[in-house]
Write a protein that holds these residues in place. Structure first.
Motif, PDB file in Angstrom:
ATOM      1  N   VAL A 188      -7.984  51.171 100.328  1.00  0.00           N
ATOM      2  CA  VAL A 188      -7.832  51.484  98.906  1.00  0.00           C
ATOM      3  C   VAL A 188      -8.392  52.882  98.661  1.00  0.00           C
ATOM      4  CG1 VAL A 188      -8.506  50.842  96.556  1.00  0.00           C
ATOM      5  CG2 VAL A 188      -8.047  49.057  98.264  1.00  0.00           C
ATOM      6  N   THR A 189      -7.636  53.685  97.930  1.00  0.00           N
ATOM      7  CA  THR A 189      -8.102  54.992  97.495  1.00  0.00           C
ATOM      8  C   THR A 189      -8.228  54.955  95.985  1.00  0.00           C
ATOM      9  OG1 THR A 189      -6.872  55.991  99.307  1.00  0.00           O
ATOM     10  CG2 THR A 189      -7.653  57.476  97.581  1.00  0.00           C
ATOM     11  N   SER A 190      -9.322  55.506  95.464  1.00  0.00           N
ATOM     12  CA  SER A 190      -9.523  55.501  94.016  1.00  0.00           C
ATOM     13  C   SER A 190     -10.252  56.761  93.579  1.00  0.00           C
ATOM     14  CB  SER A 190     -10.324  54.259  93.590  1.00  0.00           C
ATOM     15  OG  SER A 190     -11.641  54.318  94.094  1.00  0.00           O
ATOM     16  N   ARG A 191     -10.205  57.010  92.306  1.00  0.00           N
ATOM     17  CA  ARG A 191     -11.007  58.066  91.682  1.00  0.00           C
ATOM     18  C   ARG A 191     -12.047  57.352  90.835  1.00  0.00           C
ATOM     19  NH1 ARG A 191      -8.920  62.878  92.959  1.00  0.00           N
ATOM     20  NH2 ARG A 191      -6.678  63.090  93.097  1.00  0.00           N
ATOM     21  N   GLY A 192     -13.251  57.895  90.819  1.00  0.00           N
ATOM     22  CA  GLY A 192     -14.301  57.202  90.090  1.00  0.00           C
ATOM     23  C   GLY A 192     -15.409  58.111  89.629  1.00  0.00           C
ATOM     24  N   GLU A 193     -16.317  57.471  88.907  1.00  0.00           N
ATOM     25  CA  GLU A 193     -17.486  58.181  88.378  1.00  0.00           C
ATOM     26  C   GLU A 193     -18.417  57.152  87.760  1.00  0.00           C
ATOM     27  OE1 GLU A 193     -19.928  60.703  88.272  1.00  0.00           O
ATOM     28  OE2 GLU A 193     -18.078  61.851  88.439  1.00  0.00           O
ATOM     29  N   VAL A 194     -19.660  57.555  87.635  1.00  0.00           N
ATOM     30  CA  VAL A 194     -20.663  56.743  86.957  1.00  0.00           C
ATOM     31  C   VAL A 194     -20.903  57.364  85.586  1.00  0.00           C
ATOM     32  CG1 VAL A 194     -23.080  56.024  86.982  1.00  0.00           C
ATOM     33  CG2 VAL A 194     -21.744  56.015  89.099  1.00  0.00           C
ATOM     34  N   GLY A 195     -20.861  56.522  84.561  1.00  0.00           N
ATOM     35  CA  GLY A 195     -21.153  56.974  83.206  1.00  0.00           C
ATOM     36  C   GLY A 195     -22.527  56.483  82.783  1.00  0.00           C
ATOM     37  N   LYS A 196     -23.249  57.327  82.106  1.00  0.00           N
ATOM     38  CA  LYS A 196     -24.596  56.974  81.637  1.00  0.00           C
ATOM     39  C   LYS A 196     -24.530  56.446  80.206  1.00  0.00           C
ATOM     40  CE  LYS A 196     -26.565  58.477  85.377  1.00  0.00           C
ATOM     41  NZ  LYS A 196     -27.856  58.601  85.890  1.00  0.00           N
ATOM     42  N   GLY A 197     -25.539  55.689  79.835  1.00  0.00           N
ATOM     43  CA  GLY A 197     -25.643  55.177  78.475  1.00  0.00           C
ATOM     44  C   GLY A 197     -24.495  54.266  78.072  1.00  0.00           C
ATOM     45  N   GLY A 198     -23.888  53.599  79.067  1.00  0.00           N
ATOM     46  CA  GLY A 198     -22.806  52.662  78.769  1.00  0.00           C
ATOM     47  C   GLY A 198     -21.491  53.326  78.383  1.00  0.00           C
ATOM     48  N   ARG A 199     -21.393  54.648  78.548  1.00  0.00           N
ATOM     49  CA  ARG A 199     -20.176  55.370  78.162  1.00  0.00           C
ATOM     50  C   ARG A 199     -19.337  55.749  79.370  1.00  0.00           C
ATOM     51  NH1 ARG A 199     -24.190  57.781  75.175  1.00  0.00           N
ATOM     52  NH2 ARG A 199     -24.182  59.577  76.560  1.00  0.00           N
ATOM     53  N   ARG A 200     -18.033  55.658  79.204  1.00  0.00           N
ATOM     54  CA  ARG A 200     -17.105  56.087  80.240  1.00  0.00           C
ATOM     55  C   ARG A 200     -17.186  57.608  80.365  1.00  0.00           C
ATOM     56  NH1 ARG A 200     -12.040  54.421  82.679  1.00  0.00           N
ATOM     57  NH2 ARG A 200     -10.824  56.289  83.161  1.00  0.00           N
ATOM     58  N   PRO A 201     -17.284  58.124  81.598  1.00  0.00           N
ATOM     59  CA  PRO A 201     -17.355  59.574  81.781  1.00  0.00           C
ATOM     60  C   PRO A 201     -16.027  60.242  81.428  1.00  0.00           C
ATOM     61  CG  PRO A 201     -17.216  58.465  83.895  1.00  0.00           C
ATOM     62  CD  PRO A 201     -17.348  57.395  82.856  1.00  0.00           C
ATOM     63  N   ALA A 202     -16.103  61.484  80.993  1.00  0.00           N
ATOM     64  CA  ALA A 202     -14.902  62.231  80.612  1.00  0.00           C
ATOM     65  C   ALA A 202     -14.048  62.579  81.829  1.00  0.00           C
ATOM     66  CB  ALA A 202     -15.294  63.505  79.867  1.00  0.00           C
ATOM     67  N   LYS A 203     -14.699  62.870  82.971  1.00  0.00           N
ATOM     68  CA  LYS A 203     -13.973  63.243  84.183  1.00  0.00           C
ATOM     69  C   LYS A 203     -14.355  62.311  85.322  1.00  0.00           C
ATOM     70  CE  LYS A 203     -13.701  68.195  83.313  1.00  0.00           C
ATOM     71  NZ  LYS A 203     -14.053  69.526  83.834  1.00  0.00           N
ATOM     72  N   LEU A 204     -13.379  62.050  86.174  1.00  0.00           N
ATOM     73  CA  LEU A 204     -13.629  61.269  87.377  1.00  0.00           C
ATOM     74  C   LEU A 204     -13.754  62.263  88.523  1.00  0.00           C
ATOM     75  CD1 LEU A 204     -11.112  58.326  86.846  1.00  0.00           C
ATOM     76  CD2 LEU A 204     -13.484  58.548  86.085  1.00  0.00           C
ATOM     77  N   THR A 205     -14.992  62.539  88.944  1.00  0.00           N
ATOM     78  CA  THR A 205     -15.257  63.625  89.891  1.00  0.00           C
ATOM     79  C   THR A 205     -15.407  63.157  91.340  1.00  0.00           C
ATOM     80  OG1 THR A 205     -17.652  63.494  89.624  1.00  0.00           O
ATOM     81  CG2 THR A 205     -16.452  64.933  88.091  1.00  0.00           C
ATOM     82  N   LYS A 206     -15.218  61.888  91.583  1.00  0.00           N
ATOM     83  CA  LYS A 206     -15.388  61.381  92.946  1.00  0.00           C
ATOM     84  C   LYS A 206     -14.104  60.709  93.423  1.00  0.00           C
ATOM     85  CE  LYS A 206     -20.294  60.895  92.309  1.00  0.00           C
ATOM     86  NZ  LYS A 206     -20.757  60.477  91.008  1.00  0.00           N
ATOM     87  N   VAL A 207     -13.933  60.719  94.731  1.00  0.00           N
ATOM     88  CA  VAL A 207     -12.823  60.029  95.380  1.00  0.00           C
ATOM     89  C   VAL A 207     -13.431  59.019  96.335  1.00  0.00           C
ATOM     90  CG1 VAL A 207     -10.783  60.276  96.845  1.00  0.00           C
ATOM     91  CG2 VAL A 207     -11.364  62.084  95.215  1.00  0.00           C
ATOM     92  N   GLN A 208     -12.976  57.785  96.256  1.00  0.00           N
ATOM     93  CA  GLN A 208     -13.502  56.718  97.106  1.00  0.00           C
ATOM     94  C   GLN A 208     -12.430  56.202  98.044  1.00  0.00           C
ATOM     95  OE1 GLN A 208     -15.813  57.151  93.692  1.00  0.00           O
ATOM     96  NE2 GLN A 208     -13.963  56.003  93.456  1.00  0.00           N
ATOM     97  N   THR A 209     -12.848  55.802  99.215  1.00  0.00           N
ATOM     98  CA  THR A 209     -11.993  55.072 100.138  1.00  0.00           C
ATOM     99  C   THR A 209     -12.698  53.775 100.491  1.00  0.00           C
ATOM    100  OG1 THR A 209     -11.143  57.130 101.067  1.00  0.00           O
ATOM    101  CG2 THR A 209     -10.766  55.134 102.339  1.00  0.00           C
ATOM    102  N   TYR A 210     -11.994  52.685 100.293  1.00  0.00           N
ATOM    103  CA  TYR A 210     -12.484  51.356 100.652  1.00  0.00           C
ATOM    104  C   TYR A 210     -11.629  50.814 101.793  1.00  0.00           C
ATOM    105  CZ  TYR A 210     -14.344  50.942  95.798  1.00  0.00           C
ATOM    106  OH  TYR A 210     -14.991  51.104  94.606  1.00  0.00           O
ATOM    107  N   THR A 211     -12.261  50.137 102.724  1.00  0.00           N
ATOM    108  CA  THR A 211     -11.531  49.323 103.686  1.00  0.00           C
ATOM    109  C   THR A 211     -11.957  47.888 103.426  1.00  0.00           C
ATOM    110  OG1 THR A 211     -11.566  51.101 105.312  1.00  0.00           O
ATOM    111  CG2 THR A 211     -11.045  48.890 106.118  1.00  0.00           C
ATOM    112  N   LEU A 212     -10.985  47.075 103.059  1.00  0.00           N
ATOM    113  CA  LEU A 212     -11.263  45.666 102.777  1.00  0.00           C
ATOM    114  C   LEU A 212     -10.638  44.801 103.854  1.00  0.00           C
ATOM    115  CD1 LEU A 212     -10.854  47.112  99.766  1.00  0.00           C
ATOM    116  CD2 LEU A 212     -11.432  44.797  99.081  1.00  0.00           C
ATOM    117  N   VAL A 213     -11.299  43.683 104.148  1.00  0.00           N
ATOM    118  CA  VAL A 213     -10.784  42.722 105.111  1.00  0.00           C
ATOM    119  C   VAL A 213     -10.767  41.339 104.465  1.00  0.00           C
ATOM    120  CG1 VAL A 213     -11.522  44.024 107.147  1.00  0.00           C
ATOM    121  CG2 VAL A 213     -13.071  42.331 106.132  1.00  0.00           C
TER     122      VAL A 213
END
Length: 147
Positions: A87-112
């Protein structure tokens, strides 16, 4: 191969991890991972195993990530057989319970898919995107830009 049902289960596993993050529950977050999972953070820290992932994240949830939200927008799922998905995704952590304006990270997951049929994350890689460097690179070598 019909991948709609497995894709839904893979999405559900990642969604459960996101929910556990938002609840600040390290143990529940770690349940999304295999017992021997590998987890690489955007700063390069490597965690090994569900127990270590849960322990470290609980400390983060109690301190630096307290009250944060995790955004994880899946941009692709690729099955490598019946029991493995990347799985490839774009993500970010938002502070104070708010969704961040930009997704500055790219994640790769391998699931089994484990013996009981549950999908779990066996490997996770999180990379901080350097958009300025991308622009410079593409300006000098446009043929390197993804299509």
């Amino acid at each position: 191969m019909d991948t709609s049902a497995p894709a839904d289960l893979v999405r559900a596993r990642i969604a459960a991890a996101v929910d556990a993050w938002e609840a600040g529950d390290g143990a529940a977050y770690a349940e999304a991972f295999t017992a021997d999972a590998t987890y690489v953070t955007w700063i390069g820290t490597v965690y090994r195993g569900r127990e270590e992932i849960g322990r470290a994240h609980q400390v983060l949830f109690d301190r630096f990530l307290k009250g944060s939200v995790l955004v994880d927008d899946i941009i692709g799922i690729k099955f490598l057989g019946a029991d493995t998905a990347v799985v490839t995704s774009r993500g970010e952590v938002g502070k104070g319970g708010r969704r961040p304006a930009k997704l500055t990270k790219v994640q790769t997951y391998t699931l089994v898919r484990e013996d009981g049929g549950d999908w779990r994350i066996a490997a996770f890689q999180n990379t901080k995107r350097k958009t300025i460097m991308e622009r410079i690179s593409f300006a000098f070598a446009p043929e390197t830009a993804p299509v």
